[in-house]
Design a protein around this motif. Sequence first.
Motif, PDB file in Angstrom:
ATOM      1  N   TRP A  53     -14.475  76.916 -20.395  1.00 35.58           N
ATOM      2  CA  TRP A  53     -15.575  77.017 -19.439  1.00 35.58           C
ATOM      3  C   TRP A  53     -16.732  76.160 -19.969  1.00 35.58           C
ATOM      4  O   TRP A  53     -16.998  76.141 -21.175  1.00 35.58           O
ATOM      5  CB  TRP A  53     -16.056  78.456 -19.312  1.00 35.58           C
ATOM      6  CG  TRP A  53     -15.102  79.365 -18.587  1.00 35.58           C
ATOM      7  CD1 TRP A  53     -14.243  80.268 -19.148  1.00 35.58           C
ATOM      8  CD2 TRP A  53     -14.919  79.452 -17.168  1.00 35.58           C
ATOM      9  NE1 TRP A  53     -13.537  80.915 -18.159  1.00 35.58           N
ATOM     10  CE2 TRP A  53     -13.926  80.443 -16.940  1.00 35.58           C
ATOM     11  CE3 TRP A  53     -15.490  78.797 -16.072  1.00 35.58           C
ATOM     12  CZ2 TRP A  53     -13.504  80.789 -15.661  1.00 35.58           C
ATOM     13  CZ3 TRP A  53     -15.069  79.148 -14.789  1.00 35.58           C
ATOM     14  CH2 TRP A  53     -14.090  80.126 -14.596  1.00 35.58           C
ATOM     15  N   HIS A  54     -17.394  75.459 -19.072  1.00 36.66           N
ATOM     16  CA  HIS A  54     -18.512  74.611 -19.502  1.00 36.66           C
ATOM     17  C   HIS A  54     -19.354  74.213 -18.292  1.00 36.66           C
ATOM     18  O   HIS A  54     -18.948  74.421 -17.147  1.00 36.66           O
ATOM     19  CB  HIS A  54     -18.004  73.356 -20.221  1.00 36.66           C
ATOM     20  CG  HIS A  54     -17.203  72.431 -19.339  1.00 36.66           C
ATOM     21  ND1 HIS A  54     -15.893  72.700 -18.976  1.00 36.66           N
ATOM     22  CD2 HIS A  54     -17.523  71.256 -18.743  1.00 36.66           C
ATOM     23  CE1 HIS A  54     -15.451  71.720 -18.201  1.00 36.66           C
ATOM     24  NE2 HIS A  54     -16.421  70.833 -18.029  1.00 36.66           N
ATOM     25  N   SER A  55     -20.513  73.652 -18.583  1.00 34.72           N
ATOM     26  CA  SER A  55     -21.334  73.058 -17.524  1.00 34.72           C
ATOM     27  C   SER A  55     -21.901  71.748 -18.052  1.00 34.72           C
ATOM     28  O   SER A  55     -21.883  71.490 -19.257  1.00 34.72           O
ATOM     29  CB  SER A  55     -22.454  74.012 -17.097  1.00 34.72           C
ATOM     30  OG  SER A  55     -23.321  74.256 -18.185  1.00 34.72           O
ATOM     31  N   HIS A  56     -22.384  70.935 -17.130  1.00 33.54           N
ATOM     32  CA  HIS A  56     -22.908  69.617 -17.491  1.00 33.54           C
ATOM     33  C   HIS A  56     -24.396  69.554 -17.151  1.00 33.54           C
ATOM     34  O   HIS A  56     -24.810  69.970 -16.064  1.00 33.54           O
ATOM     35  CB  HIS A  56     -22.166  68.524 -16.726  1.00 33.54           C
ATOM     36  CG  HIS A  56     -20.687  68.527 -17.005  1.00 33.54           C
ATOM     37  ND1 HIS A  56     -20.134  67.880 -18.083  1.00 33.54           N
ATOM     38  CD2 HIS A  56     -19.655  69.142 -16.368  1.00 33.54           C
ATOM     39  CE1 HIS A  56     -18.824  68.081 -18.087  1.00 33.54           C
ATOM     40  NE2 HIS A  56     -18.503  68.843 -17.057  1.00 33.54           N
ATOM     41  N   GLY A  57     -25.170  69.010 -18.088  1.00 29.98           N
ATOM     42  CA  GLY A  57     -26.623  68.981 -17.923  1.00 29.98           C
ATOM     43  C   GLY A  57     -27.082  68.233 -16.683  1.00 29.98           C
ATOM     44  O   GLY A  57     -28.089  68.602 -16.071  1.00 29.98           O
ATOM     45  N   GLY A  59     -24.569  67.203 -14.288  1.00 29.87           N
ATOM     46  CA  GLY A  59     -23.433  67.167 -13.383  1.00 29.87           C
ATOM     47  C   GLY A  59     -22.333  66.242 -13.857  1.00 29.87           C
ATOM     48  O   GLY A  59     -22.432  65.598 -14.911  1.00 29.87           O
ATOM     49  N   GLN A  60     -21.263  66.210 -13.072  1.00 30.30           N
ATOM     50  CA  GLN A  60     -20.081  65.432 -13.438  1.00 30.30           C
ATOM     51  C   GLN A  60     -19.340  65.022 -12.174  1.00 30.30           C
ATOM     52  O   GLN A  60     -19.371  65.736 -11.171  1.00 30.30           O
ATOM     53  CB  GLN A  60     -19.150  66.283 -14.321  1.00 30.30           C
ATOM     54  CG  GLN A  60     -17.906  65.557 -14.822  1.00 30.30           C
ATOM     55  CD  GLN A  60     -17.053  66.450 -15.702  1.00 30.30           C
ATOM     56  OE1 GLN A  60     -16.735  67.579 -15.343  1.00 30.30           O
ATOM     57  NE2 GLN A  60     -16.693  65.940 -16.883  1.00 30.30           N
ATOM     58  N   VAL A  61     -18.697  63.858 -12.251  1.00 37.90           N
ATOM     59  CA  VAL A  61     -17.792  63.420 -11.199  1.00 37.90           C
ATOM     60  C   VAL A  61     -16.405  63.276 -11.795  1.00 37.90           C
ATOM     61  O   VAL A  61     -16.247  62.678 -12.875  1.00 37.90           O
ATOM     62  CB  VAL A  61     -18.250  62.075 -10.584  1.00 37.90           C
ATOM     63  CG1 VAL A  61     -17.196  61.546  -9.614  1.00 37.90           C
ATOM     64  CG2 VAL A  61     -19.588  62.241  -9.875  1.00 37.90           C
ATOM     65  N   GLU A  94     -20.983  76.368 -13.899  1.00 34.63           N
ATOM     66  CA  GLU A  94     -19.953  76.657 -14.891  1.00 34.63           C
ATOM     67  C   GLU A  94     -18.574  76.540 -14.251  1.00 34.63           C
ATOM     68  O   GLU A  94     -18.331  77.079 -13.168  1.00 34.63           O
ATOM     69  CB  GLU A  94     -20.165  78.056 -15.485  1.00 34.63           C
ATOM     70  CG  GLU A  94     -21.439  78.124 -16.300  1.00 34.63           C
ATOM     71  CD  GLU A  94     -21.665  79.480 -16.965  1.00 34.63           C
ATOM     72  OE1 GLU A  94     -20.760  80.341 -16.925  1.00 34.63           O
ATOM     73  OE2 GLU A  94     -22.763  79.659 -17.531  1.00 34.63           O
ATOM     74  N   HIS A  95     -17.670  75.864 -14.933  1.00 29.72           N
ATOM     75  CA  HIS A  95     -16.354  75.561 -14.378  1.00 29.72           C
ATOM     76  C   HIS A  95     -15.401  75.184 -15.501  1.00 29.72           C
ATOM     77  O   HIS A  95     -15.807  74.995 -16.642  1.00 29.72           O
ATOM     78  CB  HIS A  95     -16.465  74.384 -13.396  1.00 29.72           C
ATOM     79  CG  HIS A  95     -16.824  73.083 -14.079  1.00 29.72           C
ATOM     80  ND1 HIS A  95     -18.086  72.846 -14.588  1.00 29.72           N
ATOM     81  CD2 HIS A  95     -16.081  71.999 -14.406  1.00 29.72           C
ATOM     82  CE1 HIS A  95     -18.104  71.649 -15.161  1.00 29.72           C
ATOM     83  NE2 HIS A  95     -16.901  71.110 -15.081  1.00 29.72           N
ATOM     84  N   TRP A  96     -14.116  75.063 -15.137  1.00 28.87           N
ATOM     85  CA  TRP A  96     -13.132  74.426 -16.026  1.00 28.87           C
ATOM     86  C   TRP A  96     -12.239  73.553 -15.184  1.00 28.87           C
ATOM     87  O   TRP A  96     -12.140  73.725 -13.965  1.00 28.87           O
ATOM     88  CB  TRP A  96     -12.327  75.466 -16.812  1.00 28.87           C
ATOM     89  CG  TRP A  96     -11.452  76.366 -15.983  1.00 28.87           C
ATOM     90  CD1 TRP A  96     -11.776  77.607 -15.504  1.00 28.87           C
ATOM     91  CD2 TRP A  96     -10.117  76.098 -15.517  1.00 28.87           C
ATOM     92  NE1 TRP A  96     -10.730  78.115 -14.777  1.00 28.87           N
ATOM     93  CE2 TRP A  96      -9.696  77.221 -14.772  1.00 28.87           C
ATOM     94  CE3 TRP A  96      -9.232  75.015 -15.666  1.00 28.87           C
ATOM     95  CZ2 TRP A  96      -8.436  77.284 -14.162  1.00 28.87           C
ATOM     96  CZ3 TRP A  96      -7.980  75.086 -15.063  1.00 28.87           C
ATOM     97  CH2 TRP A  96      -7.603  76.214 -14.319  1.00 28.87           C
ATOM     98  N   HIS A  97     -11.555  72.597 -15.809  1.00 30.60           N
ATOM     99  CA  HIS A  97     -10.553  71.788 -15.128  1.00 30.60           C
ATOM    100  C   HIS A  97      -9.405  71.514 -16.075  1.00 30.60           C
ATOM    101  O   HIS A  97      -9.576  71.518 -17.294  1.00 30.60           O
ATOM    102  CB  HIS A  97     -11.126  70.484 -14.557  1.00 30.60           C
ATOM    103  CG  HIS A  97     -12.273  69.865 -15.286  1.00 30.60           C
ATOM    104  ND1 HIS A  97     -12.178  68.683 -15.977  1.00 30.60           N
ATOM    105  CD2 HIS A  97     -13.564  70.271 -15.429  1.00 30.60           C
ATOM    106  CE1 HIS A  97     -13.352  68.380 -16.505  1.00 30.60           C
ATOM    107  NE2 HIS A  97     -14.229  69.320 -16.198  1.00 30.60           N
ATOM    108  N   GLY A  98      -8.222  71.311 -15.479  1.00 32.35           N
ATOM    109  CA  GLY A  98      -7.066  71.056 -16.325  1.00 32.35           C
ATOM    110  C   GLY A  98      -5.793  70.924 -15.523  1.00 32.35           C
ATOM    111  O   GLY A  98      -5.818  70.811 -14.297  1.00 32.35           O
TER     112      GLY A  98
HETATM  113 MN    MN Z   1     -16.444  69.415 -16.412  1.00 33.20          MN
END
Ligand code: MN
Length: 131
Positions: A53-57, A59-61, A94-98
């Motif tokens: 789990w994480h977040s980006h200061g 954002g992210q694409v 907050e999210h995850w990807h995989g």
């Molecule tokens: Mn991310």
Amino acid sequence: MRISRGHERGRASEKRSGGATFTGGVWADPVLVDQDGVLANSVFFEPGGRTHWHSHGYGQVLHVTHGEGYIQSRDGQGFPLTPGDVVHIPAGEEHWHGAGPDTYVLHLAISIGGADWLEPVSDEDYASVFR
Ligand code: MN
């Protein structure tokens, strides 16, 4: 014509797993290394591999290029990811990807600034997106 060779850009591909950021086999190949705070990585997740789990200061694409994976936000919503999909994750979400349990996934990840890394995604949360 100008070709920017992958492994001349800085680092070689590196496997990051079992650390503070990923579960399972995850390979990160830098595309752009911290240029004015912008990071771009081509990230390959082996089956079962996923971020914590994480977040980006800022954002992210994510641009999914191969395979099949998943993304989930903290509110519980999870979505499959397939080639051509583009995901914008707003700052602070907050999210995850995989990858899926039996599939790999490759995506280009572009972000500005740092990420705030949290706890690993539990097997129960992971399974909830493809059940
Ligand atoms: Mn991310």
